[in-house]
Design a protein around this motif. Structure first.
Motif, PDB file in Angstrom:
ATOM      1  N   THR A  53      13.419  14.078   6.690  1.00 47.45           N
ATOM      2  CA  THR A  53      12.975  14.540   5.376  1.00 47.45           C
ATOM      3  C   THR A  53      11.535  14.095   5.153  1.00 47.45           C
ATOM      4  O   THR A  53      10.754  14.766   4.483  1.00 47.45           O
ATOM      5  N   GLY A  54      11.185  12.949   5.719  1.00 48.23           N
ATOM      6  CA  GLY A  54       9.828  12.416   5.673  1.00 48.23           C
ATOM      7  C   GLY A  54       9.259  12.290   7.073  1.00 48.23           C
ATOM      8  O   GLY A  54       9.959  12.499   8.066  1.00 48.23           O
ATOM      9  N   PRO A  55       7.983  11.931   7.174  1.00 49.50           N
ATOM     10  CA  PRO A  55       7.332  11.865   8.488  1.00 49.50           C
ATOM     11  C   PRO A  55       7.846  10.732   9.368  1.00 49.50           C
ATOM     12  O   PRO A  55       8.430   9.767   8.875  1.00 49.50           O
ATOM     13  N   ALA A  56       7.607  10.853  10.673  1.00 51.00           N
ATOM     14  CA  ALA A  56       7.884   9.769  11.608  1.00 51.00           C
ATOM     15  C   ALA A  56       6.984   8.596  11.236  1.00 51.00           C
ATOM     16  O   ALA A  56       5.815   8.785  10.902  1.00 51.00           O
ATOM     17  N   LEU A  57       7.522   7.394  11.291  1.00 51.51           N
ATOM     18  CA  LEU A  57       6.761   6.233  10.827  1.00 51.51           C
ATOM     19  C   LEU A  57       6.085   5.431  11.931  1.00 51.51           C
ATOM     20  O   LEU A  57       5.270   4.559  11.644  1.00 51.51           O
ATOM     21  N   GLY A  58       6.404   5.715  13.185  1.00 49.99           N
ATOM     22  CA  GLY A  58       5.744   5.004  14.271  1.00 49.99           C
ATOM     23  C   GLY A  58       4.234   5.186  14.202  1.00 49.99           C
ATOM     24  O   GLY A  58       3.745   6.294  14.051  1.00 49.99           O
ATOM     25  N   GLY A  59       3.494   4.084  14.249  1.00 58.09           N
ATOM     26  CA  GLY A  59       2.037   4.141  14.187  1.00 58.09           C
ATOM     27  C   GLY A  59       1.485   4.370  12.798  1.00 58.09           C
ATOM     28  O   GLY A  59       0.301   4.660  12.638  1.00 58.09           O
ATOM     29  N   VAL A  60       2.321   4.205  11.770  1.00 56.17           N
ATOM     30  CA  VAL A  60       1.881   4.495  10.397  1.00 56.17           C
ATOM     31  C   VAL A  60       0.652   3.678   9.997  1.00 56.17           C
ATOM     32  O   VAL A  60      -0.221   4.175   9.287  1.00 56.17           O
ATOM     33  N   GLU A  61       0.567   2.444  10.449  1.00 49.68           N
ATOM     34  CA  GLU A  61      -0.560   1.587  10.043  1.00 49.68           C
ATOM     35  C   GLU A  61      -1.898   2.109  10.572  1.00 49.68           C
ATOM     36  O   GLU A  61      -2.929   1.897   9.940  1.00 49.68           O
ATOM     37  N   THR A  62      -1.866   2.793  11.686  1.00 47.56           N
ATOM     38  CA  THR A  62      -3.120   3.314  12.253  1.00 47.56           C
ATOM     39  C   THR A  62      -3.594   4.578  11.540  1.00 47.56           C
ATOM     40  O   THR A  62      -4.741   4.976  11.705  1.00 47.56           O
ATOM     41  N   ARG A  63      -2.722   5.192  10.752  1.00 49.15           N
ATOM     42  CA  ARG A  63      -3.091   6.424  10.060  1.00 49.15           C
ATOM     43  C   ARG A  63      -3.666   6.179   8.668  1.00 49.15           C
ATOM     44  O   ARG A  63      -4.018   7.132   7.975  1.00 49.15           O
ATOM     45  N   TRP A  64      -3.703   4.932   8.263  1.00 49.70           N
ATOM     46  CA  TRP A  64      -4.274   4.576   6.967  1.00 49.70           C
ATOM     47  C   TRP A  64      -5.535   3.764   7.197  1.00 49.70           C
ATOM     48  O   TRP A  64      -5.605   2.947   8.103  1.00 49.70           O
ATOM     49  N   THR A  65      -6.550   3.986   6.344  1.00 47.29           N
ATOM     50  CA  THR A  65      -7.822   3.302   6.542  1.00 47.29           C
ATOM     51  C   THR A  65      -7.742   1.823   6.228  1.00 47.29           C
ATOM     52  O   THR A  65      -8.491   1.039   6.787  1.00 47.29           O
ATOM     53  N   ASN A  66      -6.836   1.437   5.322  1.00 44.12           N
ATOM     54  CA  ASN A  66      -6.681   0.005   5.052  1.00 44.12           C
ATOM     55  C   ASN A  66      -5.269  -0.294   4.561  1.00 44.12           C
ATOM     56  O   ASN A  66      -4.551   0.593   4.092  1.00 44.12           O
ATOM     57  N   GLU A  67      -4.913  -1.548   4.679  1.00 41.28           N
ATOM     58  CA  GLU A  67      -3.573  -2.002   4.337  1.00 41.28           C
ATOM     59  C   GLU A  67      -3.270  -1.821   2.847  1.00 41.28           C
ATOM     60  O   GLU A  67      -2.158  -1.443   2.470  1.00 41.28           O
ATOM     61  N   ALA A  68      -4.237  -2.088   1.986  1.00 40.69           N
ATOM     62  CA  ALA A  68      -4.018  -1.992   0.534  1.00 40.69           C
ATOM     63  C   ALA A  68      -3.612  -0.571   0.134  1.00 40.69           C
ATOM     64  O   ALA A  68      -2.715  -0.389  -0.700  1.00 40.69           O
ATOM     65  N   ASP A  69      -4.252   0.432   0.730  1.00 39.50           N
ATOM     66  CA  ASP A  69      -3.894   1.822   0.414  1.00 39.50           C
ATOM     67  C   ASP A  69      -2.482   2.154   0.894  1.00 39.50           C
ATOM     68  O   ASP A  69      -1.722   2.825   0.201  1.00 39.50           O
ATOM     69  N   LEU A  70      -2.132   1.693   2.076  1.00 36.69           N
ATOM     70  CA  LEU A  70      -0.782   1.932   2.601  1.00 36.69           C
ATOM     71  C   LEU A  70       0.258   1.281   1.695  1.00 36.69           C
ATOM     72  O   LEU A  70       1.268   1.904   1.350  1.00 36.69           O
ATOM     73  N   TYR A  71       0.002   0.043   1.286  1.00 40.39           N
ATOM     74  CA  TYR A  71       0.946  -0.648   0.409  1.00 40.39           C
ATOM     75  C   TYR A  71       1.051   0.085  -0.933  1.00 40.39           C
ATOM     76  O   TYR A  71       2.150   0.206  -1.488  1.00 40.39           O
ATOM     77  N   SER A  72      -0.060   0.574  -1.460  1.00 44.64           N
ATOM     78  CA  SER A  72      -0.049   1.340  -2.713  1.00 44.64           C
ATOM     79  C   SER A  72       0.763   2.618  -2.546  1.00 44.64           C
ATOM     80  O   SER A  72       1.519   3.005  -3.451  1.00 44.64           O
ATOM     81  N   TRP A  73       0.590   3.288  -1.414  1.00 50.69           N
ATOM     82  CA  TRP A  73       1.345   4.520  -1.127  1.00 50.69           C
ATOM     83  C   TRP A  73       2.843   4.234  -1.123  1.00 50.69           C
ATOM     84  O   TRP A  73       3.623   4.967  -1.717  1.00 50.69           O
ATOM     85  N   ILE A  74       3.239   3.168  -0.456  1.00 51.72           N
ATOM     86  CA  ILE A  74       4.659   2.826  -0.366  1.00 51.72           C
ATOM     87  C   ILE A  74       5.223   2.519  -1.751  1.00 51.72           C
ATOM     88  O   ILE A  74       6.321   2.949  -2.089  1.00 51.72           O
ATOM     89  N   ARG A  75       4.464   1.827  -2.552  1.00 53.33           N
ATOM     90  CA  ARG A  75       4.950   1.460  -3.887  1.00 53.33           C
ATOM     91  C   ARG A  75       4.980   2.642  -4.855  1.00 53.33           C
ATOM     92  O   ARG A  75       5.883   2.732  -5.682  1.00 53.33           O
ATOM     93  N   ASN A  76       3.975   3.550  -4.772  1.00 52.87           N
ATOM     94  CA  ASN A  76       3.924   4.655  -5.735  1.00 52.87           C
ATOM     95  C   ASN A  76       3.059   5.784  -5.187  1.00 52.87           C
ATOM     96  O   ASN A  76       1.908   5.952  -5.581  1.00 52.87           O
ATOM     97  N   SER A  77       3.641   6.568  -4.301  1.00 51.99           N
ATOM     98  CA  SER A  77       2.897   7.662  -3.675  1.00 51.99           C
ATOM     99  C   SER A  77       2.459   8.709  -4.695  1.00 51.99           C
ATOM    100  O   SER A  77       1.372   9.276  -4.583  1.00 51.99           O
ATOM    101  N   GLN A  78       3.301   8.955  -5.706  1.00 52.21           N
ATOM    102  CA  GLN A  78       2.976   9.987  -6.692  1.00 52.21           C
ATOM    103  C   GLN A  78       1.688   9.669  -7.449  1.00 52.21           C
ATOM    104  O   GLN A  78       0.914  10.571  -7.752  1.00 52.21           O
ATOM    105  N   ALA A  79       1.452   8.400  -7.739  1.00 53.07           N
ATOM    106  CA  ALA A  79       0.226   8.015  -8.447  1.00 53.07           C
ATOM    107  C   ALA A  79      -0.998   8.292  -7.581  1.00 53.07           C
ATOM    108  O   ALA A  79      -2.024   8.770  -8.085  1.00 53.07           O
ATOM    109  N   MET A  80      -0.889   8.030  -6.277  1.00 52.43           N
ATOM    110  CA  MET A  80      -2.021   8.299  -5.386  1.00 52.43           C
ATOM    111  C   MET A  80      -2.264   9.795  -5.264  1.00 52.43           C
ATOM    112  O   MET A  80      -3.415  10.239  -5.224  1.00 52.43           O
TER     113      MET A  80
END
Length: 157
Positions: A53-80
């Motif tokens: 239903t969602g994307p494959a998560l392997g290598g997810v950290e390499t697809r984000w420019t920084n950790e803070a944005d990834l953590y924000s996405w996980i917490r509230n993707s709709q806001a981003m």
């Protein structure tokens, strides 16, 4: 003599540190595994390589420019997505809409780090304590070796 003692002491401390780090890594991965099963597995494939239903998560950290944005996405993707100011959020929305990722505001940084550690080691096949890739004992094998009785035994008196 003092050098030998220092060397020995250093090796002992180093080995305990390695064991401690391994135990910490194993505990973090185990916590991440439990959090993944509770929060992520419904939408993301447990092999980390295949879409669901969602994307494959392997290598997810390499697809984000920084950790803070990834953590924000996980917490509230709709806001981003709603802000329209983050290119990765917009890219994911354009690929997966109308499916929206659940929000997880209760996850701490440590929780997310543990989930990401589990995702990474599962994707790479090297989770601490995981023996799934190693040969296992055959449960049907006879545990006691049988003596060769095909040859006659001669007893001389």
């Amino acid at each position: 003599m003092a050098n030998k003692w220092l060397t020995y002491s250093f090796l002992v401390v180093l080995s305990f540190s390695a064991v401690s780090l391994f135990a910490q890594d194993q505990a973090a991965v185990e916590a991440g595994k439990n959090l993944f099963r509770t929060n992520c597995k419904t939408c993301h494939n447990a092999d980390m390589k295949s879409k669901m239903t969602g994307p494959a998560l392997g290598g997810v950290e390499t697809r984000w420019t920084n950790e803070a944005d990834l953590y924000s996405w996980i917490r509230n993707s709709q806001a981003m997505i709603a802000s329209g100011s983050h290119p990765r959020a917009t890219e994911l929305w354009n690929e997966w809409k109308p499916t929206v990722m659940n929000s997880f505001p209760g996850l701490t940084d440590a929780d997310i780090a543990n989930i990401l550690a589990y995702i990474k080691c599962t994707n790479e096949g090297n989770c601490p304590g995981d023996t799934s890739g190693q040969p296992q004992a055959d449960p049907c094998a006879d545990p006691v070796a049988k003596a060769d009785t095909s040859k006659p035994i001669y007893i001389a008196m």
